[in-house]
Design an enzyme around this catalytic site. Sequence first.
Site, mmCIF file in Angstrom:
data_model
loop_
_atom_site.group_PDB
_atom_site.id
_atom_site.type_symbol
_atom_site.label_atom_id
_atom_site.label_comp_id
_atom_site.label_asym_id
_atom_site.label_seq_id
_atom_site.Cartn_x
_atom_site.Cartn_y
_atom_site.Cartn_z
ATOM 1 N N THR A 16 -4.508 39.457 -2.213
ATOM 2 C CA THR A 16 -3.107 39.672 -1.857
ATOM 3 C C THR A 16 -2.811 38.742 -0.687
ATOM 4 O O THR A 16 -3.394 38.908 0.389
ATOM 5 C CB THR A 16 -2.866 41.131 -1.429
ATOM 6 O OG1 THR A 16 -3.283 41.993 -2.486
ATOM 7 C CG2 THR A 16 -1.391 41.364 -1.132
ATOM 8 N N LYS B 123 3.669 42.063 -6.490
ATOM 9 C CA LYS B 123 2.753 42.928 -5.736
ATOM 10 C C LYS B 123 3.400 43.439 -4.444
ATOM 11 O O LYS B 123 3.358 44.631 -4.141
ATOM 12 C CB LYS B 123 1.491 42.127 -5.418
ATOM 13 C CG LYS B 123 0.572 42.713 -4.379
ATOM 14 C CD LYS B 123 -0.412 43.679 -4.950
ATOM 15 C CE LYS B 123 -1.158 44.395 -3.837
ATOM 16 N NZ LYS B 123 -2.030 45.427 -4.311
ATOM 17 N N LYS C 187 -0.723 45.538 6.049
ATOM 18 C CA LYS C 187 -0.832 44.122 5.644
ATOM 19 C C LYS C 187 0.220 43.793 4.577
ATOM 20 O O LYS C 187 0.938 42.804 4.676
ATOM 21 C CB LYS C 187 -2.237 43.854 5.083
ATOM 22 C CG LYS C 187 -2.374 42.481 4.460
ATOM 23 C CD LYS C 187 -3.658 42.292 3.667
ATOM 24 C CE LYS C 187 -3.584 40.985 2.883
ATOM 25 N NZ LYS C 187 -4.790 40.653 2.149
HETATM 26 P P1 NAD Z 1 -13.066 42.727 1.918
HETATM 27 O O1 NAD Z 1 -12.822 42.404 3.350
HETATM 28 O O2 NAD Z 1 -13.970 43.841 1.556
HETATM 29 O O3 NAD Z 1 -13.610 41.405 1.153
HETATM 30 C C1 NAD Z 1 -13.260 40.094 1.472
HETATM 31 C C2 NAD Z 1 -14.540 39.269 1.377
HETATM 32 O O4 NAD Z 1 -14.223 37.896 1.584
HETATM 33 C C3 NAD Z 1 -15.573 39.640 2.443
HETATM 34 O O5 NAD Z 1 -16.807 39.975 1.826
HETATM 35 C C4 NAD Z 1 -15.677 38.389 3.306
HETATM 36 O O6 NAD Z 1 -16.979 38.169 3.842
HETATM 37 C C5 NAD Z 1 -15.296 37.325 2.309
HETATM 38 N N1 NAD Z 1 -14.852 36.081 2.924
HETATM 39 C C6 NAD Z 1 -14.043 35.907 3.996
HETATM 40 N N2 NAD Z 1 -13.875 34.590 4.235
HETATM 41 C C7 NAD Z 1 -14.567 33.932 3.283
HETATM 42 C C8 NAD Z 1 -14.765 32.556 2.996
HETATM 43 N N3 NAD Z 1 -14.203 31.597 3.738
HETATM 44 N N4 NAD Z 1 -15.551 32.238 1.947
HETATM 45 C C9 NAD Z 1 -16.137 33.203 1.200
HETATM 46 N N5 NAD Z 1 -15.985 34.521 1.422
HETATM 47 C C10 NAD Z 1 -15.201 34.879 2.450
HETATM 48 O O7 NAD Z 1 -11.621 42.936 1.276
HETATM 49 P P2 NAD Z 1 -11.284 43.631 -0.136
HETATM 50 O O8 NAD Z 1 -10.958 45.058 0.089
HETATM 51 O O9 NAD Z 1 -12.298 43.227 -1.142
HETATM 52 O O10 NAD Z 1 -9.890 42.906 -0.459
HETATM 53 C C11 NAD Z 1 -9.821 41.574 -0.963
HETATM 54 C C12 NAD Z 1 -8.371 41.253 -1.286
HETATM 55 O O11 NAD Z 1 -7.883 42.186 -2.246
HETATM 56 C C13 NAD Z 1 -7.430 41.333 -0.082
HETATM 57 O O12 NAD Z 1 -6.505 40.287 -0.167
HETATM 58 C C14 NAD Z 1 -6.773 42.691 -0.247
HETATM 59 O O13 NAD Z 1 -5.508 42.737 0.350
HETATM 60 C C15 NAD Z 1 -6.707 42.798 -1.753
HETATM 61 N N6 NAD Z 1 -6.654 44.176 -2.270
HETATM 62 C C16 NAD Z 1 -7.494 45.135 -1.781
HETATM 63 C C17 NAD Z 1 -7.424 46.419 -2.289
HETATM 64 C C18 NAD Z 1 -8.330 47.499 -1.770
HETATM 65 O O14 NAD Z 1 -8.102 48.676 -2.094
HETATM 66 N N7 NAD Z 1 -9.383 47.192 -1.008
HETATM 67 C C19 NAD Z 1 -6.497 46.736 -3.297
HETATM 68 C C20 NAD Z 1 -5.675 45.725 -3.812
HETATM 69 C C21 NAD Z 1 -5.767 44.447 -3.280
#
Ligand code: NAD
Length: 290
Positions: free
Chosen positions: A87, A162, A237
């Site tokens: 997102t 979204k 966010k």
């Molecule tokens: P998270 O923080 O658990 O995962 C993000 C991952 O990206 C981490 O493991 C981090 O180490 C990695 N990362 C950061 N910078 C990086 C880079 N330069 N190269 C490689 N890896 C890198 O977050 P999440 O909950 O998995 O969410 C991911 C996305 O999905 C976000 O944009 C969030 O808004 C969206 N989202 C999350 C949910 C939810 O319920 N968690 C629901 C819908 C959408």
Amino acid sequence: MKIGFIGLGNMGAPMAANLAKAGHEVLGFDVLAVKVEGVTAVANEANAATGADVLITMLPNGDILRDVAAKVIPVMSAGAVFMDCSTVDVDSARAVAKQSIEAGLLAIDAPVSGGIGGAINGTLTFMAGGSNAAFAKVQPLLDIMGQKAVHCGDSGAGQAAKICNNMILGITMIGTCEAFALADKLGLDRQKMFDVVSTSSGYSWSMNAYCPAPGVGPQSPADNDYQPGFAAELMLKDLRLSQQAAEGVNADTPMGFAAMALYETFVEQEGGKGRDFSAMLPRFAERSRR
Ligand code: NAD
């Protein structure tokens, strides 16, 4: 297919695992050393992207997406798809899609709804923006990771859908919570409140499917001491992204702004960080008008 997957966090790891389980070859990279079943860990972004039919990113925000895109686009093969499922702000989504297309790639933004449970169970909803050709190529993968995919339009349309959806969600959750807090003070039983509203014109997903009052309605994070679920800071966010987008196109969104301001106070000053976004109910219930 050969798939590169960058960002193996709460969402990315189970999504990548489901693709591997379905028989695809998945090369995964995360800045944290993460091990995911069935996924081959590689040393950097370029290794995940080189030779991939589809590169998927699942990252925290638009700045990180832009950084990763700068590293992977130059090494990807013509005709491959860059699909971002994070997102992020609409501008970053469109900028990365433009760079991809200029480099001879197909591009798609496909943010998700459904949370960690949806990622684990392969029941996410995808809202996709990009060309018909790009959507057709990734559709078999969306079918593995999710239960529904809507092609919303051109680049950025997925992110637009979204943030509009989640702006409605934030507003209706706050409305539902403040109505429960008012009902409490009027001496109305919460179960009766649910019985009426869930079958009347005040119903919504926030009331009917995710009721913020413990012990009322279907099981929800309220029944588990407001452990997320969908954390308040993630709602903040998305509301901030909605207001950034509204600012960019001069859209009047006073309720979205008010919801963002309330979640900001809740998360940053009132201990809401790490609590489910429905914990707005105890917040309102503890407060007075003045
Ligand atoms: P998270 O923080 O658990 O995962 C993000 C991952 O990206 C981490 O493991 C981090 O180490 C990695 N990362 C950061 N910078 C990086 C880079 N330069 N190269 C490689 N890896 C890198 O977050 P999440 O909950 O998995 O969410 C991911 C996305 O999905 C976000 O944009 C969030 O808004 C969206 N989202 C999350 C949910 C939810 O319920 N968690 C629901 C819908 C959408």
